[in-house]
Each structure stands twice: as C-alpha cells, then as structure tokens.
Design a protein around this motif. Structure first.
Motif, PDB file in Angstrom:
ATOM      1  N   UNK A  44       0.827  -1.207   0.000  1.00 46.85           N
ATOM      2  CA  UNK A  44       0.000   0.000   0.000  1.00 46.85           C
ATOM      3  C   UNK A  44       0.864   1.260   0.000  1.00 46.85           C
ATOM      4  N   UNK A  45       1.926   1.248   0.781  1.00 44.86           N
ATOM      5  CA  UNK A  45       2.828   2.402   0.842  1.00 44.86           C
ATOM      6  C   UNK A  45       3.472   2.660  -0.513  1.00 44.86           C
ATOM      7  N   UNK A  46       3.919   1.606  -1.182  1.00 45.76           N
ATOM      8  CA  UNK A  46       4.515   1.750  -2.516  1.00 45.76           C
ATOM      9  C   UNK A  46       3.475   2.286  -3.501  1.00 45.76           C
ATOM     10  N   UNK A  47       2.263   1.742  -3.443  1.00 42.15           N
ATOM     11  CA  UNK A  47       1.203   2.208  -4.346  1.00 42.15           C
ATOM     12  C   UNK A  47       0.950   3.710  -4.156  1.00 42.15           C
ATOM     13  N   UNK A  48       0.871   4.152  -2.918  1.00 42.67           N
ATOM     14  CA  UNK A  48       0.663   5.576  -2.639  1.00 42.67           C
ATOM     15  C   UNK A  48       1.850   6.420  -3.093  1.00 42.67           C
ATOM     16  N   UNK A  49       3.054   5.884  -2.918  1.00 42.34           N
ATOM     17  CA  UNK A  49       4.265   6.589  -3.350  1.00 42.34           C
ATOM     18  C   UNK A  49       4.244   6.777  -4.871  1.00 42.34           C
ATOM     19  N   UNK A  50       3.876   5.738  -5.599  1.00 42.46           N
ATOM     20  CA  UNK A  50       3.795   5.821  -7.062  1.00 42.46           C
ATOM     21  C   UNK A  50       2.735   6.839  -7.477  1.00 42.46           C
ATOM     22  N   UNK A  51       1.573   6.791  -6.842  1.00 42.32           N
ATOM     23  CA  UNK A  51       0.515   7.753  -7.156  1.00 42.32           C
ATOM     24  C   UNK A  51       0.989   9.186  -6.940  1.00 42.32           C
ATOM     25  N   UNK A  68      11.350  -9.502  -4.425  1.00 40.10           N
ATOM     26  CA  UNK A  68      10.399  -8.626  -5.103  1.00 40.10           C
ATOM     27  C   UNK A  68       9.064  -8.567  -4.385  1.00 40.10           C
ATOM     28  N   UNK A  69       8.402  -7.422  -4.520  1.00 39.03           N
ATOM     29  CA  UNK A  69       7.029  -7.240  -4.082  1.00 39.03           C
ATOM     30  C   UNK A  69       6.275  -6.745  -5.303  1.00 39.03           C
ATOM     31  N   UNK A  70       5.200  -7.408  -5.648  1.00 39.86           N
ATOM     32  CA  UNK A  70       4.400  -6.985  -6.786  1.00 39.86           C
ATOM     33  C   UNK A  70       3.343  -6.000  -6.319  1.00 39.86           C
ATOM     34  N   UNK A  71       3.224  -4.861  -7.032  1.00 38.93           N
ATOM     35  CA  UNK A  71       2.296  -3.814  -6.661  1.00 38.93           C
ATOM     36  C   UNK A  71       1.469  -3.440  -7.876  1.00 38.93           C
ATOM     37  N   UNK A  72       0.176  -3.392  -7.744  1.00 42.64           N
ATOM     38  CA  UNK A  72      -0.684  -2.895  -8.795  1.00 42.64           C
ATOM     39  C   UNK A  72      -1.139  -1.512  -8.348  1.00 42.64           C
ATOM     40  N   UNK A  73      -0.810  -0.499  -9.133  1.00 44.74           N
ATOM     41  CA  UNK A  73      -1.168   0.876  -8.753  1.00 44.74           C
ATOM     42  C   UNK A  73      -1.866   1.578  -9.890  1.00 44.74           C
TER      43      UNK A  73
END
Length: 73
Positions: A44-51, A68-73
């Motif tokens: 969630x933190x990575x997704x928010x960072x990308x946004x 690896x951590x897979x993130x869908x953003x």
C-alpha cells in the motif's frame, strides 16, 4: 495503472514489529505487527508513493531485484 516489482528490506525490531523499506523509493517504509501485515502495508505504501510521483509528474523508478514485491497501482 501498471504493475511494478521492487526489492524490500524486512527487519524485526526489538519489540517484535516487522519494519519494511523499499530502497528504490526514497522514504518509502512502513511496519506491521506480523510479517504478513508488514508486506501488505509496504504494498500500500509503494502504491501511494507511485501515485504521488505521478501526480507531481515525477518518473516512477523501475527496478530488477532478487527479492520482489508486486504492486498494482
């Protein structure tokens, strides 16, 4: 929307909490009471960072890594 994979570093502090950071994304870190919670929180933190990067027009770093951590953003 895209799919990104990042290396994350997971440590356990003296109180037993799992502390997770994503070195490729400066300042991107979180924690969780359990390993699973910490992993979900870093997603969630990575997704928010990308946004946030997209909103300000910054490039989103792309990384190839061992862990690896897979993130869908």
């Amino acid at each position: 929307m895209g799919t990104y994979k990042y290396t994350v570093v997971i440590e356990q502090d003296e109180d037993g909490w799992y502390v997770v950071s994503c070195p490729a994304l400066q300042g991107c870190h979180t924690q969780g009471k359990t390993y699973e919670e910490a992993i979900e929180n870093i997603r969630e933190t990575i997704r928010l960072h990308i946004e946030a990067r997209r909103e300000t027009g910054e490039a989103v770093p792309v990384e190839i890594a061992v862990e690896e951590v897979q993130v869908v953003a």
